[in-house]
Design a protein around this motif. Structure first.
Motif, PDB file in Angstrom:
ATOM      1  N   ALA A 343      33.604   0.396 -34.833  1.00 12.76           N
ATOM      2  CA  ALA A 343      33.383   1.978 -35.220  1.00 12.76           C
ATOM      3  C   ALA A 343      33.061   1.932 -36.611  1.00 12.76           C
ATOM      4  O   ALA A 343      33.695   1.408 -37.459  1.00 12.76           O
ATOM      5  CB  ALA A 343      34.458   2.726 -34.727  1.00 12.76           C
ATOM      6  N   ASN A 344      32.177   2.951 -36.916  1.00  9.18           N
ATOM      7  CA  ASN A 344      31.859   3.361 -38.258  1.00  9.18           C
ATOM      8  C   ASN A 344      31.298   4.952 -37.986  1.00  9.18           C
ATOM      9  O   ASN A 344      31.052   5.399 -37.086  1.00  9.18           O
ATOM     10  CB  ASN A 344      30.634   2.502 -38.773  1.00  9.18           C
ATOM     11  CG  ASN A 344      31.173   1.527 -40.018  1.00  9.18           C
ATOM     12  OD1 ASN A 344      31.872   2.131 -40.795  1.00  9.18           O
ATOM     13  ND2 ASN A 344      30.683   0.575 -40.418  1.00  9.18           N
ATOM     14  N   PRO A 345      31.042   5.448 -39.497  1.00  6.45           N
ATOM     15  CA  PRO A 345      30.523   6.610 -39.259  1.00  6.45           C
ATOM     16  C   PRO A 345      29.333   6.770 -38.582  1.00  6.45           C
ATOM     17  O   PRO A 345      28.322   5.925 -38.829  1.00  6.45           O
ATOM     18  CB  PRO A 345      30.237   7.038 -40.724  1.00  6.45           C
ATOM     19  CG  PRO A 345      31.174   6.252 -41.693  1.00  6.45           C
ATOM     20  CD  PRO A 345      31.394   4.973 -40.716  1.00  6.45           C
ATOM     21  N   GLY A 346      29.261   7.727 -37.358  1.00  2.38           N
ATOM     22  CA  GLY A 346      28.081   7.609 -36.434  1.00  2.38           C
ATOM     23  C   GLY A 346      27.871   6.499 -35.852  1.00  2.38           C
ATOM     24  O   GLY A 346      26.809   6.387 -35.135  1.00  2.38           O
ATOM     25  N   VAL A 347      28.829   5.502 -35.733  1.00  7.21           N
ATOM     26  CA  VAL A 347      28.679   4.330 -34.790  1.00  7.21           C
ATOM     27  C   VAL A 347      29.974   4.213 -34.173  1.00  7.21           C
ATOM     28  O   VAL A 347      30.887   4.089 -34.409  1.00  7.21           O
ATOM     29  CB  VAL A 347      28.569   3.165 -35.674  1.00  7.21           C
ATOM     30  CG1 VAL A 347      28.409   1.877 -34.921  1.00  7.21           C
ATOM     31  CG2 VAL A 347      27.223   3.127 -36.667  1.00  7.21           C
ATOM     32  N   GLY A 348      29.741   3.834 -32.614  1.00  7.81           N
ATOM     33  CA  GLY A 348      30.789   3.371 -31.745  1.00  7.81           C
ATOM     34  C   GLY A 348      30.235   2.208 -30.812  1.00  7.81           C
ATOM     35  O   GLY A 348      29.184   2.584 -30.266  1.00  7.81           O
ATOM     36  N   ALA A 349      30.873   1.258 -30.713  1.00  4.17           N
ATOM     37  CA  ALA A 349      30.347   0.069 -29.625  1.00  4.17           C
ATOM     38  C   ALA A 349      31.579  -0.467 -29.019  1.00  4.17           C
ATOM     39  O   ALA A 349      32.767  -0.664 -29.863  1.00  4.17           O
ATOM     40  CB  ALA A 349      29.518  -0.782 -30.611  1.00  4.17           C
ATOM     41  N   ASN A 350      31.271  -1.062 -28.039  1.00  6.86           N
ATOM     42  CA  ASN A 350      32.299  -2.011 -27.091  1.00  6.86           C
ATOM     43  C   ASN A 350      31.509  -2.627 -26.124  1.00  6.86           C
ATOM     44  O   ASN A 350      30.560  -2.213 -25.470  1.00  6.86           O
ATOM     45  CB  ASN A 350      33.348  -0.969 -26.484  1.00  6.86           C
ATOM     46  CG  ASN A 350      34.455  -1.947 -26.192  1.00  6.86           C
ATOM     47  OD1 ASN A 350      35.283  -2.395 -26.580  1.00  6.86           O
ATOM     48  ND2 ASN A 350      34.477  -2.141 -24.679  1.00  6.86           N
ATOM     49  N   TRP A 351      31.809  -4.195 -26.091  1.00  3.73           N
ATOM     50  CA  TRP A 351      31.443  -4.778 -24.851  1.00  3.73           C
ATOM     51  C   TRP A 351      32.884  -5.335 -24.252  1.00  3.73           C
ATOM     52  O   TRP A 351      33.588  -5.892 -25.150  1.00  3.73           O
ATOM     53  CB  TRP A 351      30.489  -5.957 -25.409  1.00  3.73           C
ATOM     54  CG  TRP A 351      30.731  -6.753 -26.478  1.00  3.73           C
ATOM     55  CD1 TRP A 351      30.392  -6.594 -27.776  1.00  3.73           C
ATOM     56  CD2 TRP A 351      31.392  -7.787 -26.370  1.00  3.73           C
ATOM     57  NE1 TRP A 351      30.837  -7.671 -28.502  1.00  3.73           N
ATOM     58  CE2 TRP A 351      31.593  -8.443 -27.793  1.00  3.73           C
ATOM     59  CE3 TRP A 351      32.156  -8.800 -25.497  1.00  3.73           C
ATOM     60  CZ2 TRP A 351      32.070  -9.646 -28.204  1.00  3.73           C
ATOM     61  CZ3 TRP A 351      32.785  -9.776 -25.791  1.00  3.73           C
ATOM     62  CH2 TRP A 351      32.780 -10.373 -27.021  1.00  3.73           C
ATOM     63  N   SER A 352      32.695  -5.549 -23.044  1.00  2.00           N
ATOM     64  CA  SER A 352      33.764  -5.916 -22.423  1.00  2.00           C
ATOM     65  C   SER A 352      33.392  -6.999 -21.114  1.00  2.00           C
ATOM     66  O   SER A 352      32.340  -6.671 -20.455  1.00  2.00           O
ATOM     67  CB  SER A 352      34.579  -4.999 -21.604  1.00  2.00           C
ATOM     68  OG  SER A 352      35.140  -3.773 -22.406  1.00  2.00           O
ATOM     69  N   ILE A 353      33.987  -8.278 -21.121  1.00  2.00           N
ATOM     70  CA  ILE A 353      33.717  -9.129 -20.194  1.00  2.00           C
ATOM     71  C   ILE A 353      34.831  -9.331 -19.067  1.00  2.00           C
ATOM     72  O   ILE A 353      36.140  -9.479 -19.640  1.00  2.00           O
ATOM     73  CB  ILE A 353      33.235 -10.555 -20.638  1.00  2.00           C
ATOM     74  CG1 ILE A 353      32.084 -10.395 -21.692  1.00  2.00           C
ATOM     75  CG2 ILE A 353      32.946 -11.454 -19.677  1.00  2.00           C
ATOM     76  CD1 ILE A 353      31.982 -11.720 -22.704  1.00  2.00           C
ATOM     77  N   TYR A 354      34.728  -9.124 -17.915  1.00  5.07           N
ATOM     78  CA  TYR A 354      35.747  -9.398 -16.814  1.00  5.07           C
ATOM     79  C   TYR A 354      35.464 -10.672 -16.156  1.00  5.07           C
ATOM     80  O   TYR A 354      34.713 -10.798 -14.889  1.00  5.07           O
ATOM     81  CB  TYR A 354      35.425  -8.201 -15.753  1.00  5.07           C
ATOM     82  CG  TYR A 354      35.839  -6.777 -16.650  1.00  5.07           C
ATOM     83  CD1 TYR A 354      36.919  -6.218 -16.452  1.00  5.07           C
ATOM     84  CD2 TYR A 354      34.894  -6.287 -17.144  1.00  5.07           C
ATOM     85  CE1 TYR A 354      37.233  -4.955 -16.959  1.00  5.07           C
ATOM     86  CE2 TYR A 354      34.755  -5.042 -17.650  1.00  5.07           C
ATOM     87  CZ  TYR A 354      35.929  -4.246 -17.648  1.00  5.07           C
ATOM     88  OH  TYR A 354      36.256  -2.996 -18.382  1.00  5.07           O
ATOM     89  N   PRO A 355      35.657 -11.922 -16.633  1.00  4.41           N
ATOM     90  CA  PRO A 355      35.075 -13.127 -16.208  1.00  4.41           C
ATOM     91  C   PRO A 355      35.781 -13.397 -15.003  1.00  4.41           C
ATOM     92  O   PRO A 355      34.966 -14.220 -14.160  1.00  4.41           O
ATOM     93  CB  PRO A 355      35.918 -14.035 -17.332  1.00  4.41           C
ATOM     94  CG  PRO A 355      37.145 -13.338 -17.693  1.00  4.41           C
ATOM     95  CD  PRO A 355      36.863 -12.004 -18.022  1.00  4.41           C
ATOM     96  N   ASP A 356      36.865 -12.883 -14.310  1.00  4.68           N
ATOM     97  CA  ASP A 356      37.440 -13.362 -13.094  1.00  4.68           C
ATOM     98  C   ASP A 356      36.557 -12.686 -11.869  1.00  4.68           C
ATOM     99  O   ASP A 356      36.523 -13.410 -10.870  1.00  4.68           O
ATOM    100  CB  ASP A 356      38.737 -12.850 -12.967  1.00  4.68           C
ATOM    101  CG  ASP A 356      39.806 -13.425 -13.773  1.00  4.68           C
ATOM    102  OD1 ASP A 356      39.391 -14.723 -14.066  1.00  4.68           O
ATOM    103  OD2 ASP A 356      40.486 -12.853 -14.471  1.00  4.68           O
ATOM    104  N   THR A 357      35.772 -11.710 -12.114  1.00  2.50           N
ATOM    105  CA  THR A 357      34.990 -10.802 -11.026  1.00  2.50           C
ATOM    106  C   THR A 357      33.497 -10.681 -11.387  1.00  2.50           C
ATOM    107  O   THR A 357      32.764 -10.135 -10.657  1.00  2.50           O
ATOM    108  CB  THR A 357      35.672  -9.602 -11.011  1.00  2.50           C
ATOM    109  OG1 THR A 357      35.709  -8.843 -12.059  1.00  2.50           O
ATOM    110  CG2 THR A 357      37.143  -9.444 -10.387  1.00  2.50           C
ATOM    111  N   GLY A 358      33.176 -11.340 -12.665  1.00  2.23           N
ATOM    112  CA  GLY A 358      31.625 -11.298 -13.008  1.00  2.23           C
ATOM    113  C   GLY A 358      31.214  -9.814 -13.497  1.00  2.23           C
ATOM    114  O   GLY A 358      30.087  -9.679 -13.447  1.00  2.23           O
ATOM    115  N   TRP A 359      31.977  -8.850 -14.153  1.00  2.00           N
ATOM    116  CA  TRP A 359      31.492  -7.659 -14.424  1.00  2.00           C
ATOM    117  C   TRP A 359      31.262  -7.842 -16.067  1.00  2.00           C
ATOM    118  O   TRP A 359      32.115  -8.554 -16.658  1.00  2.00           O
ATOM    119  CB  TRP A 359      32.477  -6.560 -14.085  1.00  2.00           C
ATOM    120  CG  TRP A 359      32.466  -6.008 -12.618  1.00  2.00           C
ATOM    121  CD1 TRP A 359      33.239  -6.447 -11.498  1.00  2.00           C
ATOM    122  CD2 TRP A 359      31.967  -5.091 -12.061  1.00  2.00           C
ATOM    123  NE1 TRP A 359      33.110  -6.213 -10.460  1.00  2.00           N
ATOM    124  CE2 TRP A 359      32.160  -4.919 -10.717  1.00  2.00           C
ATOM    125  CE3 TRP A 359      31.027  -3.995 -12.658  1.00  2.00           C
ATOM    126  CZ2 TRP A 359      31.650  -4.021  -9.709  1.00  2.00           C
ATOM    127  CZ3 TRP A 359      30.459  -2.893 -11.766  1.00  2.00           C
ATOM    128  CH2 TRP A 359      30.642  -3.140 -10.665  1.00  2.00           C
TER     129      TRP A 359
END
Length: 394
Positions: A343-359
């Protein structure tokens, strides 16, 4: 210049932003969701956008198939460019894992060892730093280093100016803790120094090495360490819209003299840095982050044992959450989640990996006001059927 989203990186410590985001309309029709939780997540994101609390892109992918893709708001209000899957967003601290990944590529090749002290590869550091702090300590967030305060008002004009400033700042870091113990403060030198080691070992700039050996190898064609002139000119890069003290919202890239009033990032403007500091940031599209997730798990970027080293739990952050190399790993509903937020001013980001189920889940935002922590929680509920913190070890 990026603001870390957790003490680091855990979902429960994400920065909460004030202000409103630009509402929009869905631009891409997703594959029909297969489960009611995904339907609920879709409705939740749509309501946030309708309420003016989200502008950006969310994506859910299952085993390479897009299950949900939604885009809201404008990437560039002045030019009327809408957000869509092909838009690159600033990652802020969500780009930090690229550094440890680069280090592990070199370790896999035998060109360095994680037990190497800083002084084996770099000069100009205090004796105790050079001799006692190892690469492992740095990328695990356990170096014990304290870095001088950042000059958040400085406007950088070139790649070389950015590099020189952050290199000098890292060399001024002092050992104030015990190497090997997780830090309770943000160790910025622990991000910069591994990037400098990558440069010393490869003879390339950190930016060039990562673009060639991570982004290109993973097929991430819309991902790069863009410079501020590119940010201004390229219609495929989202502009960050930050909230000022008087409640007005400005384009950070076009208003370098304006600063955030948020106490977590007081005085910052992410566009003042000509390019992301070594070891930090970058820009990516949502589909590229899905490609990155696949490349992490299929041997493209690291041999599987080395990928396990990257993702392996290093230190406990909570009952079922842990720090890994540059990211957080958590057990929810009996399965692992690997993730990184920024996160930063004007910025929000997230990535999530669920390796057991492929999501794989991606959230990218270009305005203040998006409740990123809650959005991640709703994504996790949609994928696992369990809210974070409930039945984490089950």
């Amino acid at each position: 210049m990026d603001s870390d989203s957790a003490r680091g990186i855990g979902r429960r410590q994400l920065v909460k932003w004030g202000g409103l985001a630009a509402a929009g309309v869905p631009l891409a029709k997703a594959v029909p969701p297969a489960t009611r939780p995904v339907d609920a997540y879709d409705r939740y994101i749509a309501q946030l956008a309708a309420d003016g609390k989200f502008s950006g892109v969310v994506l859910l992918s299952h085993r390479g198939r897009t299950v949900l893709s939604r885009s809201y708001g404008l990437a560039d209000r002045e030019r009327g460019i809408r957000n869509h899957e092909g838009i690159s967003f600033s990652l802020s601290s969500a780009g930090k894992p690229f550094g440890p990944l680069a280090v592990l590529q070199l370790a896999q090749q035998g060109r360095l060892q994680l037990s190497d002290p800083v002084g084996k590869h770099l000069t100009g550091f205090a004796k105790e730093v050079a001799e006692q702090v190892t690469i492992h300590h740095l990328i695990a967030g356990a170096s014990g280093l304290d870095t001088p305060d950042e000059d958040v008002q400085r406007v950088f004009r070139s790649r070389s100016e950015v590099h020189e400033y952050y290199e000098q700042r890292a060399r001024q870091a002092k050992l104030v803790g015990i190497p090997g113990l997780p830090s309770t403060t943000h160790e910025e030198a622990g991000v910069t120094i591994p990037a400098l080691i990558v440069e010393a070992v490869t003879g390339q700039s950190y930016w060039d090495y990562v673009e060639e050996n991570v982004f290109r190898r993973a097929g991430m064609t819309g991902t790069a360490f863009y410079t501020r002139p590119q940010w201004l000119a390229d219609k495929r890069i989202a502009h960050p819209y930050m909230t000022l003290a008087d409640g007005s919202i400005v384009d950070a890239v076009r208003n370098l003299d304006q600063s955030s009033s948020d106490p977590w990032v007081l005085g910052k403007n992410p566009a003042r840095c000509f390019i992301a500091s070594p070891g930090d940031g970058g820009f990516a599209t949502a589909p590229d982050l899905v490609r990155f997730a696949r490349a992490l798990t299929d041997g493209t970027l690291l041999e599987r044992p080395w990928a396990d080293v990257l993702m392996g739990a290093k230190f406990p952050h909570g009952p079922a959450s842990f720090g890994a190399y540059g990211l957080a790993v958590e057990i929810v509903g009996g399965q692992w989640i690997w993730e990184r937020a920024g996160a930063n001013p004007g910025v929000g980001a997230n990535w999530s990996i669920y390796p057991d189920t492929g999501w794989v889940g991606v959230i990218l935002s270009n305005t203040d006001g998006a409740p990123l922590q809650d959005m991640i929680g709703q994504e996790t509920l949609a994928v696992t059927g369990v809210a974070p913190g409930q039945g984490s070890g089950g």
